[in-house]
Enzyme design. Structure first.
Site, PDB file in Angstrom:
ATOM      1  N   ASP A  41     -36.840  18.806 -11.111  1.00  0.00           N
ATOM      2  CA  ASP A  41     -37.232  19.089 -12.249  1.00  0.00           C
ATOM      3  C   ASP A  41     -37.170  20.607 -12.663  1.00  0.00           C
ATOM      4  OD1 ASP A  41     -38.662  19.110 -14.854  1.00  0.00           O
ATOM      5  OD2 ASP A  41     -40.725  19.271 -13.822  1.00  0.00           O
ATOM      6  N   ASP A  95     -34.619  20.926 -19.457  1.00  0.00           N
ATOM      7  CA  ASP A  95     -35.547  20.350 -18.828  1.00  0.00           C
ATOM      8  C   ASP A  95     -34.882  19.044 -18.166  1.00  0.00           C
ATOM      9  OD1 ASP A  95     -37.585  19.243 -17.689  1.00  0.00           O
ATOM     10  OD2 ASP A  95     -39.165  19.391 -19.414  1.00  0.00           O
TER      11      ASP A  95
END
Length: 381
Positions: free
Chosen positions: A89, A270
């Site tokens: 992430d 992201d």
């Protein structure tokens, strides 16, 4: 359950942690849970037959694609190694996995880290409460050896969960954050920074390639870039702030009309978010432009719109990055189509921000260069 990568800060006396915001279950999650693609979700193989990289020192780690909603890779922790499936992430910097001390239903179906079986594990004694929008993880901080492919990081800090609420629908065991250290509130060194400090990699660079609609073929790569995964030259964009991987965005347009980022804004890449996220007011206007109608927590779109709607162009640092309708509209089971836009970034309480999640990152191969504080983007092959 969906991890959206809008980061939510919660403060506690024991520990401060920034982790991804979770959204309430939507129609899309409900459809996934109907066993419509059971064989797809249960098959636990990763295709490791990737193309040989341009540079043999580059680690190319396979990622498994779950319905174009999350991309999961394997790592190990401890000695001897215990294997976990994690979400890599870029929207966070902390690292956690479930442990044998976890009593929550979620943990009954997950790989659990057992510190008693690792001769290299060290417990810190620091307790942590990880709070997010619709869930919570209670755990403690530990240190152990972490392996990603042939990369070995010693004494890496991570959180071992003891209780988890609101994570039942996740397809991963834990999350490994790749954001800047400033984004972490554990006051420990993140995994990627330890790779660099310990000389595990020769250059502080990693990259992502996400495939659409294919279980295998997606990858994260460390210690360089394999240019066979993109077309044309990389366009390098300066990182505007060293917390998220964020950039200065000029505007968002459709058919020459500005539909978002009207006076310039920040764009965050992201890998932990499946959507394109922006301020609710602006996203609601975009939903109308693409003929999307509310169906509770999500917006549905006539599937015929995919053929007629134009590209939406994200202009970043003066460069145009078109995203076609087949990317910003998700065609789900039973012929139902959904908008891949979502609101909520006004919760940052900062100047306008947009989250460019996997919708954007399936179209563009992305490179994250720490040394030069820049992001590289090029059309994915």
């Amino acid at each position: 359950m969906k991890w959206l990568g809008i980061l939510w800060l919660m403060a506690f006396s024991e520990c401060l942690v920034i982790i991804p915001l979770m959204k309430i279950k939507t129609m899309r999650e409900t459809l996934r849970e109907k066993n419509l693609l059971k064989h797809f979700l249960e098959e636990d193989t990763y295709n490791t037959s990737q193309n040989a990289p341009d540079d043999p020192k580059i680690l190319i780690q396979p990622l498994r694609n779950y319905l174009d909603l999350s991309y999961i890779g394997k790592i190990t922790i401890g000695t001897p190694p215990q294997e976990f499936r994690v979400l890599f992430d870029t929207g966070s910097s902390d690292f956690w996995v479930p442990s044998i001390y976890c009593s929550s239903p979620y943990c009954r179906t997950r790989k659990l880290f057992n510190p008693r079986l690792s001769v290299t594990f060290q417990r810190s004694g620091q307790l942590c409460n990880l709070n997010y929008f619709s869930g919570k993880i209670v755990g403690f901080l530990g240190y152990d050896t972490v392996r990603i492919g042939n990369l070995v990081v010693m004494a890496q800090a991570f959180v071992l969960s003891k209780k988890q609420i609101g994570t039942d629908g996740a397809k991963f065991d834990g999350i490994l954050g790749l954001g800047y250290p400033k984004l972490s509130t554990l006051a420990v060194t993140p995994v990627f920074d330890n790779m660099n400090r310990q000389g595990v990699i020769s250059q502080p660079v990693f990259a992502f390639y996400f495939r659409t609609g294919k279980v295998n073929g997606s990858v994260v790569m460390f210690d360089g870039v394999d240019h066979s995964y993109h077309k044309g030259q990389l366009k390098w964009i300066p990182v505007s702030h060293t917390d998220y991987w964020r950039m200065n965005m000029n505007r968002i347009t459709m058919n020459g009309l500005v539909i978002g980022c009207f006076h310039g804004c920040q764009a965050i890449l992201d890998t932990g978010s499946p959507l394109l996220l922006g301020p609710t007011e602006h996203v609601t206007a975009i939903q109308k432009l693409i003929s999307a109608t509310s169906s509770g927590e999500e917006y549905t779109v006539p599937c015929s719109s995919i053929r007629r709607l134009p590209n939406i162009i994200f202009t970043i640092n003066g460069n145009d990055f078109p995203v076609p309708s087949k990317a910003y509209i998700w065609k789900g089971p039973k012929g139902i189509c959904f908008s891949n836009f979502g609101g909520g970034t006004e919760s940052f309480k900062l100047p306008e921000k947009w989250i460019l999640g996997e919708v954007f990152l399936r179209v563009y191969f992305s490179v994250y260069d720490r040394e030069n504080r820049r992001i590289g983007l090029a059309p994915a092959v």
